[in-house]
Design an enzyme around this catalytic site. Structure first.
Site, mmCIF file in Angstrom:
data_model
loop_
_atom_site.group_PDB
_atom_site.id
_atom_site.type_symbol
_atom_site.label_atom_id
_atom_site.label_comp_id
_atom_site.label_asym_id
_atom_site.label_seq_id
_atom_site.Cartn_x
_atom_site.Cartn_y
_atom_site.Cartn_z
ATOM 1 N N ILE A 101 2.250 -19.701 39.636
ATOM 2 C CA ILE A 101 1.577 -19.201 38.442
ATOM 3 C C ILE A 101 1.182 -17.739 38.641
ATOM 4 C CG2 ILE A 101 -0.622 -20.169 39.270
ATOM 5 C CD1 ILE A 101 -1.397 -20.650 36.305
ATOM 6 N N CYS A 102 1.099 -17.004 37.545
ATOM 7 C CA CYS A 102 0.608 -15.628 37.504
ATOM 8 C C CYS A 102 1.590 -14.684 38.201
ATOM 9 C CB CYS A 102 -0.795 -15.582 38.104
ATOM 10 S SG CYS A 102 -1.735 -14.078 37.788
#
Length: 184
Positions: A101-102
């Site tokens: 994620i991110c």
């Protein structure tokens, strides 16, 4: 019981790490958080996290899911650690779920796991010029085969719920989400 490994690097995004750990545990998934090194991890906003274990202790274990929280400089430390890249390649090669994620999808790209795939990431963290075989899309969570990517802190809950559905089924995901009393 499914097993998940969450890798914690100094400077990781705490909202992403804690949300995933919490929701997976609510779904009766055995979660092991592992720091790249021994000792507490200071996340990007100063929250101190105490991992259950270390990467060294867990690197030869097999997990149903390996998750990389983003944040900076945490994602960069994950990308620079050859043990992380090897672990990701081994798990993905064995057909296990791998998720990031991110800024952490860049780690998956560096490991060669996003070639020919659709993925998402925090805006600007992964460049199509650097990874021309990757199709970047602007979606909160993207599942392509056994690879799952997500955009950032604001999508952490959807990311974790998606991982629950993949590991434990849609009914379990719905049970966990219902108990969270999320507004829609």
């Amino acid at each position: 019981m499914p097993r998940a490994l969450i890798l914690l690097a100094q400077g990781c995004e705490e909202l992403e790490a804690v949300t995933v750990i919490d929701l997976l545990r609510r779904a009766a998934i055995e979660v092991v958080s592992a720091g790249l090194h021994a000792g507490p991890v200071t996340a990007s906003r100063g929250t101190v996290l105490v991992p259950d274990s270390t990467l060294e202790a867990e690197q030869d274990q097999t997990f149903d899911l390996v998750v990389l929280p983003g944040g900076l400089p945490g994602a960069r430390y994950l990308e620079e650690d050859q043990r992380v890249l090897t672990l990701l390649q081994r798990h993905a090669g064995a057909g296990h779920l791998v998720a990031a994620i991110c800024a952490a999808p860049k780690v998956l790209a560096a490991a060669g796991l996003l070639d020919g795939r659709r993925a998402t990431a925090y805006p600007g963290s992964v460049s199509a010029a650097d990874y021309p075989r990757l199709t970047l899309v602007d979606e909160p969570v993207v599942v392509d085969g056994r690879i799952v990517t997500s955009r950032g802190p604001g999508t952490a809950m959807d990311f974790a719920l998606c991982l629950i559905a993949l590991l434990r089924g849609e009914a379990c995901r719905q049970d966990v989400e219902s108990a969270l009393v999320r507004g829609h």
